[in-house]
Write a protein that holds these residues in place. Structure first.
Motif, short mmCIF file in Angstrom:
data_model
loop_
_atom_site.label_atom_id
_atom_site.label_comp_id
_atom_site.label_asym_id
_atom_site.label_seq_id
_atom_site.Cartn_x
_atom_site.Cartn_y
_atom_site.Cartn_z
N GLU A 181 0.79 -1.23 0.00
CA GLU A 181 0.00 0.00 0.00
C GLU A 181 0.82 1.28 0.00
O GLU A 181 0.32 2.33 -0.36
N SER A 182 2.08 1.20 0.43
CA SER A 182 2.86 2.44 0.60
C SER A 182 4.32 2.20 0.29
O SER A 182 4.77 1.06 0.20
N TRP A 199 6.61 2.75 2.33
CA TRP A 199 7.09 2.12 3.56
C TRP A 199 6.99 0.61 3.43
O TRP A 199 7.92 -0.13 3.73
N ARG A 200 5.84 0.15 2.98
CA ARG A 200 5.58 -1.29 2.93
C ARG A 200 6.51 -1.98 1.94
O ARG A 200 6.99 -3.07 2.18
N SER A 245 5.62 -4.85 12.38
CA SER A 245 5.10 -3.58 11.85
C SER A 245 3.69 -3.18 12.31
O SER A 245 3.32 -2.02 12.18
N ARG A 246 2.91 -4.11 12.79
CA ARG A 246 1.61 -3.78 13.39
C ARG A 246 1.33 -4.81 14.46
O ARG A 246 1.76 -5.96 14.35
N PHE A 251 4.04 3.55 17.91
CA PHE A 251 3.21 4.43 17.09
C PHE A 251 2.57 5.56 17.89
O PHE A 251 2.30 6.63 17.34
N PRO A 291 -1.17 1.10 13.75
CA PRO A 291 -0.56 2.42 13.59
C PRO A 291 -1.59 3.55 13.44
O PRO A 291 -1.35 4.67 13.91
N ARG A 294 -1.34 6.36 16.23
CA ARG A 294 -0.87 7.68 15.77
C ARG A 294 -1.92 8.73 16.06
O ARG A 294 -1.59 9.89 16.32
N PHE A 301 -3.95 4.53 4.02
CA PHE A 301 -2.49 4.56 3.88
C PHE A 301 -2.02 4.69 2.42
O PHE A 301 -0.85 4.45 2.12
N ASN A 355 0.50 8.62 7.26
CA ASN A 355 1.74 8.22 6.57
C ASN A 355 2.05 9.20 5.43
O ASN A 355 1.21 10.03 5.06
N ASP A 375 6.60 8.30 8.56
CA ASP A 375 7.38 7.25 7.87
C ASP A 375 8.78 7.77 7.53
O ASP A 375 9.76 7.07 7.70
N CYS A 424 9.49 6.35 10.81
CA CYS A 424 9.04 5.02 11.23
C CYS A 424 9.86 4.06 10.38
O CYS A 424 9.73 4.01 9.16
O1 GYE Z 1 3.48 3.64 8.50
C1 GYE Z 1 2.39 2.80 6.55
C2 GYE Z 1 2.13 1.42 6.13
O2 GYE Z 1 2.39 -0.58 9.70
C3 GYE Z 1 4.01 0.97 10.36
O3 GYE Z 1 1.85 0.75 7.34
C4 GYE Z 1 3.25 0.40 9.23
C5 GYE Z 1 2.46 1.42 8.40
C6 GYE Z 1 3.27 2.51 7.72
O4 GYE Z 1 1.28 1.25 5.13
O5 GYE Z 1 2.97 3.57 5.54
#
Ligand code: GYE
Length: 322
Positions: free
Chosen positions: A42-43, A45-46, A119-120, A138, A173, A177, A201, A228, A256, A276
């Motif tokens: 999704e991001s 970061w991921r 991560s979560r 978080f 998160p 957050r 996200f 994020n 992030d 993050c």
């Molecule tokens: O911040 C976000 C991602 O779980 C920390 O998940 C992660 C979060 C992160 O999609 O960008």
């Protein structure tokens, strides 16, 4: 291989005390097999997180079975069941949301396969169904975002209207957050969150939801707090398309500290990103080896992080690894 046999094989090689040596599992005649149930892609970061886990597994000589759940919990549950059927040694789970894991985690425990969360985090009735959580604080990230805002606006007066883009509904998160951010601002009533909605996200939804916020509130909005960077980057586009200047007319806060955020800060379109760290691969491999050998792990293996305001973005950019 089951945990006890693994530990016995390990002890037989005399390597038990040096389990951290990457080649230990082959020395014991077996390759550690890990199933990784990732949320999706999704991001930014991921993606960095996935790459880090894959690279660390390869470097350690472990076999990694990777599953991309495309942001669907049901797919993650299916992946875990398939890892159990394949009798992997360890399961790494990045749980999309906090709840709904009780049954499948019990199944993993019954099969004696340790589950490491990354991560979560989860909320389950039986916490003994998972071994450790590798990831960030978080709530603290949310606090840091609010503290930056307080500092940056300390010479202003009057109401500060904030819009918030939340992460995936029910994800750890997103919940934390929000909590950390609100906790700090509670003592400062002139800061008001006037709209708060999820954008899952992603950049695309970040843009879409920000467009709706702008339509509803227009120039009233002083600050955007995005859970994020990807959502912040999507929202920046919406702000520009509405004829406003991101980082000037509307302060932009992300979380992030991915490269895209640094580029936006250097371009003068974003004010700050709270770090993050997604590069959890090495810590995860170490934890997986320990868990497979039946060793006790701390409940939380924390990552250490900072805050990067736009003023330092250009200087820090070359040092960034994700
Ligand atoms: O911040 C976000 C991602 O779980 C920390 O998940 C992660 C979060 C992160 O999609 O960008």
């Amino acid at each position: 291989m089951k945990r006890r046999r693994f530990a016995a094989a390990l002890a037989a090689t005399g390597l038990a005390a040096t389990w951290a040596t990457p080649a230990w599992s082959q020395a014991a005649g077996k390759k550690l097999v890990i199933g990784f149930a990732q949320t999706g892609a999704e991001s930014e970061w991921r993606t960095a997180n996935t790459d880090s886990v894959k690279a660390a597994a390869q470097a350690a000589g472990y076999e990694l079975k990777f599953s991309d759940a495309q942001q669907k919990q049901e797919n993650q549950i299916k992946a875990i069941r398939s890892f159990i059927a394949q009798k992997v040694d360890v399961i790494i789970l990045a749980p999309l949301v906090t709840t709904g894991w009780d049954t499948v985690l019990k199944e993993a425990k019954a099969a004696k396969i340790p589950v490491i969360l990354e991560s979560r985090n989860v909320v389950v009735k039986d916490p003994s169904t998972w071994t450790t959580f590798v990831g960030s604080d978080f709530v603290e990230e949310g606090r840091r975002a609010a503290q930056w805002l307080l500092g940056h606006t300390k010479n202003t007066t009057g109401t500060v209207n904030i819009v918030e883009l939340q992460g995936t509904v029910g994800s750890d998160p997103a919940i934390e957050r929000k909590k950390g951010f609100e906790e700090v601002l509670k003592a400062h009533p002139r800061y008001k969150i006037i709209r708060s909605q999820t954008a899952d996200f992603t950049r695309a939804k970040g843009k879409e939801v920000m467009e709706a916020f702008l339509k509803a509130e227009g120039k009233k909005i002083n600050v955007l707090y995005a859970h994020n960077d990807d959502m912040a980057i999507g929202a920046i586009q919406a702000i520009e398309e509405a004829g406003l200047k991101p980082a000037k007319d509307i302060l932009v806060i992300g979380v992030d500290a991915v490269k895209g955020a640094f580029e936006a800060m250097i371009a003068g379109k974003m004010n700050v990103s709270v770090e993050c760290n997604p590069l959890l691969g090495p810590q995860l491999m170490e934890a997986a080896a320990k868990a497979a050998a039946g060793q006790q792990l701390p409940r939380w293996i924390k990552s250490i992080e900072g805050v990067f305001p736009a003023e330092v973005a250009a200087k820090e950019f070359p040092n960034r690894k994700y």
